[in-house]
Design a protein around this motif. Sequence first.
Motif, PDB file in Angstrom:
ATOM      1  N   ARG A 189     -26.104  15.369  31.469  1.00  0.00           N
ATOM      2  CA  ARG A 189     -24.804  15.984  32.191  1.00  0.00           C
ATOM      3  C   ARG A 189     -24.253  17.135  31.607  1.00  0.00           C
ATOM      4  NH1 ARG A 189     -19.914  11.609  32.821  1.00  0.00           N
ATOM      5  NH2 ARG A 189     -19.502  12.163  30.702  1.00  0.00           N
ATOM      6  N   ALA A 190     -23.967  17.869  32.390  1.00  0.00           N
ATOM      7  CA  ALA A 190     -23.233  19.106  31.915  1.00  0.00           C
ATOM      8  C   ALA A 190     -21.693  18.746  32.294  1.00  0.00           C
ATOM      9  CB  ALA A 190     -23.249  20.358  32.516  1.00  0.00           C
ATOM     10  N   VAL A 191     -20.710  18.559  31.360  1.00  0.00           N
ATOM     11  CA  VAL A 191     -19.283  18.343  31.533  1.00  0.00           C
ATOM     12  C   VAL A 191     -18.250  19.308  31.222  1.00  0.00           C
ATOM     13  CG1 VAL A 191     -17.728  16.765  31.067  1.00  0.00           C
ATOM     14  CG2 VAL A 191     -19.874  16.035  30.908  1.00  0.00           C
ATOM     15  N   PHE A 192     -17.867  19.953  32.210  1.00  0.00           N
ATOM     16  CA  PHE A 192     -16.682  21.285  32.228  1.00  0.00           C
ATOM     17  C   PHE A 192     -15.553  20.551  31.920  1.00  0.00           C
ATOM     18  CE2 PHE A 192     -20.489  22.331  34.224  1.00  0.00           C
ATOM     19  CZ  PHE A 192     -20.713  23.755  33.758  1.00  0.00           C
ATOM     20  N   VAL A 193     -14.923  20.940  30.844  1.00  0.00           N
ATOM     21  CA  VAL A 193     -13.724  20.322  30.475  1.00  0.00           C
ATOM     22  C   VAL A 193     -12.332  21.116  30.680  1.00  0.00           C
ATOM     23  CG1 VAL A 193     -12.317  19.010  28.652  1.00  0.00           C
ATOM     24  CG2 VAL A 193     -14.820  18.492  29.139  1.00  0.00           C
ATOM     25  N   ILE A 194     -11.299  20.617  31.214  1.00  0.00           N
ATOM     26  CA  ILE A 194      -9.816  21.290  31.524  1.00  0.00           C
ATOM     27  C   ILE A 194      -8.997  20.364  30.632  1.00  0.00           C
ATOM     28  CG2 ILE A 194      -8.254  22.159  32.924  1.00  0.00           C
ATOM     29  CD1 ILE A 194     -10.459  22.598  34.990  1.00  0.00           C
ATOM     30  N   GLY A 195      -8.434  20.941  29.493  1.00  0.00           N
ATOM     31  CA  GLY A 195      -7.368  20.374  28.816  1.00  0.00           C
ATOM     32  C   GLY A 195      -6.198  20.097  29.569  1.00  0.00           C
ATOM     33  N   GLY A 196      -5.311  19.264  29.083  1.00  0.00           N
ATOM     34  CA  GLY A 196      -3.643  18.978  29.463  1.00  0.00           C
ATOM     35  C   GLY A 196      -2.775  20.088  29.172  1.00  0.00           C
ATOM     36  N   ALA A 197      -1.617  19.937  29.624  1.00  0.00           N
ATOM     37  CA  ALA A 197      -0.591  21.068  29.477  1.00  0.00           C
ATOM     38  C   ALA A 197      -0.422  21.739  28.116  1.00  0.00           C
ATOM     39  CB  ALA A 197       0.701  20.720  29.853  1.00  0.00           C
ATOM     40  N   PHE A 198      -1.145  20.946  27.028  1.00  0.00           N
ATOM     41  CA  PHE A 198      -0.823  21.403  25.640  1.00  0.00           C
ATOM     42  C   PHE A 198      -2.203  21.764  24.962  1.00  0.00           C
ATOM     43  CE2 PHE A 198       3.078  18.942  26.444  1.00  0.00           C
ATOM     44  CZ  PHE A 198       4.148  19.918  26.331  1.00  0.00           C
ATOM     45  N   GLY A 199      -3.178  21.705  25.986  1.00  0.00           N
ATOM     46  CA  GLY A 199      -4.784  22.000  25.412  1.00  0.00           C
ATOM     47  C   GLY A 199      -4.993  20.797  24.809  1.00  0.00           C
ATOM     48  N   VAL A 200      -6.243  20.875  24.218  1.00  0.00           N
ATOM     49  CA  VAL A 200      -6.873  19.759  23.473  1.00  0.00           C
ATOM     50  C   VAL A 200      -7.049  20.173  21.886  1.00  0.00           C
ATOM     51  CG1 VAL A 200      -8.704  19.699  25.371  1.00  0.00           C
ATOM     52  CG2 VAL A 200      -8.991  21.153  23.358  1.00  0.00           C
ATOM     53  N   ASN A 201      -7.000  19.153  21.241  1.00  0.00           N
ATOM     54  CA  ASN A 201      -7.013  18.973  19.675  1.00  0.00           C
ATOM     55  C   ASN A 201      -8.514  19.596  19.077  1.00  0.00           C
ATOM     56  OD1 ASN A 201      -8.895  16.931  19.693  1.00  0.00           O
ATOM     57  ND2 ASN A 201      -7.484  15.387  19.072  1.00  0.00           N
ATOM     58  N   GLU A 202      -8.525  19.800  17.693  1.00  0.00           N
ATOM     59  CA  GLU A 202      -9.636  20.202  17.049  1.00  0.00           C
ATOM     60  C   GLU A 202     -10.872  19.493  17.474  1.00  0.00           C
ATOM     61  OE1 GLU A 202     -11.209  23.573  15.824  1.00  0.00           O
ATOM     62  OE2 GLU A 202      -9.301  23.632  16.336  1.00  0.00           O
ATOM     63  N   GLU A 203     -10.857  18.120  17.599  1.00  0.00           N
ATOM     64  CA  GLU A 203     -11.828  17.398  17.638  1.00  0.00           C
ATOM     65  C   GLU A 203     -12.650  17.610  18.728  1.00  0.00           C
ATOM     66  OE1 GLU A 203     -12.761  12.566  17.254  1.00  0.00           O
ATOM     67  OE2 GLU A 203     -10.809  13.148  17.158  1.00  0.00           O
ATOM     68  N   VAL A 204     -11.969  18.050  20.053  1.00  0.00           N
ATOM     69  CA  VAL A 204     -12.384  18.023  21.382  1.00  0.00           C
ATOM     70  C   VAL A 204     -13.249  19.583  21.228  1.00  0.00           C
ATOM     71  CG1 VAL A 204     -12.089  18.749  23.680  1.00  0.00           C
ATOM     72  CG2 VAL A 204     -11.026  16.760  22.400  1.00  0.00           C
ATOM     73  N   ARG A 205     -12.634  20.594  20.553  1.00  0.00           N
ATOM     74  CA  ARG A 205     -13.126  21.933  20.533  1.00  0.00           C
ATOM     75  C   ARG A 205     -14.533  21.749  19.808  1.00  0.00           C
ATOM     76  NH1 ARG A 205      -8.125  23.353  20.371  1.00  0.00           N
ATOM     77  NH2 ARG A 205      -7.520  25.128  21.685  1.00  0.00           N
ATOM     78  N   LYS A 206     -14.349  20.928  18.522  1.00  0.00           N
ATOM     79  CA  LYS A 206     -15.791  20.596  17.864  1.00  0.00           C
ATOM     80  C   LYS A 206     -16.887  19.883  18.636  1.00  0.00           C
ATOM     81  CE  LYS A 206     -13.648  20.740  13.294  1.00  0.00           C
ATOM     82  NZ  LYS A 206     -13.343  19.832  12.042  1.00  0.00           N
ATOM     83  N   ARG A 207     -16.615  19.079  19.378  1.00  0.00           N
ATOM     84  CA  ARG A 207     -17.243  18.441  20.503  1.00  0.00           C
ATOM     85  C   ARG A 207     -17.778  19.297  21.467  1.00  0.00           C
ATOM     86  NH1 ARG A 207     -20.790  17.287  23.020  1.00  0.00           N
ATOM     87  NH2 ARG A 207     -21.299  15.504  24.061  1.00  0.00           N
ATOM     88  N   ALA A 208     -17.233  20.416  21.906  1.00  0.00           N
ATOM     89  CA  ALA A 208     -17.749  21.323  22.820  1.00  0.00           C
ATOM     90  C   ALA A 208     -18.982  22.226  22.399  1.00  0.00           C
ATOM     91  CB  ALA A 208     -16.602  22.335  23.216  1.00  0.00           C
ATOM     92  N   ASP A 209     -20.018  22.268  23.251  1.00  0.00           N
ATOM     93  CA  ASP A 209     -21.316  22.987  22.978  1.00  0.00           C
ATOM     94  C   ASP A 209     -20.930  24.421  23.264  1.00  0.00           C
ATOM     95  OD1 ASP A 209     -23.182  20.974  22.455  1.00  0.00           O
ATOM     96  OD2 ASP A 209     -22.452  20.231  24.356  1.00  0.00           O
ATOM     97  N   LEU A 210     -19.877  24.619  24.166  1.00  0.00           N
ATOM     98  CA  LEU A 210     -19.610  26.166  24.829  1.00  0.00           C
ATOM     99  C   LEU A 210     -17.987  25.991  24.967  1.00  0.00           C
ATOM    100  CD1 LEU A 210     -20.680  29.101  25.661  1.00  0.00           C
ATOM    101  CD2 LEU A 210     -21.004  27.941  27.901  1.00  0.00           C
ATOM    102  N   LYS A 211     -17.485  27.167  24.651  1.00  0.00           N
ATOM    103  CA  LYS A 211     -16.090  27.258  25.143  1.00  0.00           C
ATOM    104  C   LYS A 211     -15.804  28.522  25.726  1.00  0.00           C
ATOM    105  CE  LYS A 211     -15.193  26.040  20.291  1.00  0.00           C
ATOM    106  NZ  LYS A 211     -16.554  25.646  20.173  1.00  0.00           N
ATOM    107  N   VAL A 212     -15.313  28.265  26.882  1.00  0.00           N
ATOM    108  CA  VAL A 212     -15.212  29.543  27.916  1.00  0.00           C
ATOM    109  C   VAL A 212     -13.875  29.864  28.354  1.00  0.00           C
ATOM    110  CG1 VAL A 212     -15.896  30.509  30.053  1.00  0.00           C
ATOM    111  CG2 VAL A 212     -17.346  29.109  28.802  1.00  0.00           C
TER     112      VAL A 212
END
Length: 156
Positions: free
Chosen positions: A98-121
């Motif tokens: 799967r390719a999962v495109f993630v949109i965080g909540g009103a306050f964004g995401v924490n560092e753990e989600v950032r580290k899990r991301a293969d690409l940040k756009v």
Amino acid sequence: MKFVLMNLATAKEAWADEVTELYKKKISFFVPFEVQSLKAKKSARDDADYKRNEESELLLKNLSKDDFVVLFDERGSSFDSLQFAKKVEGILGSSKKRAVFVIGGAFGVNEEVRKRADLKVSFSPMVMNHLMAQAVGLEQIYRAFTIIKKIPYHNI
């Protein structure tokens, strides 16, 4: 490969539902596609860290190790549409399920989600609400497929 746009559902607007349905149909022409809206527990807006961490944990629970994760985040890398299409083409060529495109909540995401991301756009250095981010993300995913498949849509 399946494509998923994953977000944290908060507000609903008729225009956003209409845009989402339109682009779900368009993108599904190219790949199996769905929008997955996660519901976090309600908490006070004044506890941003708690809310960010709670929502991030929910996102992580819904991701698998076999996912290629693209985080839409204002602190990510900026691409033009042709560059983004090349990234999507690379994702399609990966061995991920799967390719999962993630949109965080009103306050964004924490560092753990950032580290899990293969690409940040980043769409823009400006912050936008999740409904606007979703509309932009859906249109750019669709645009990427039209560029990859050489369908006249993107004007170079």
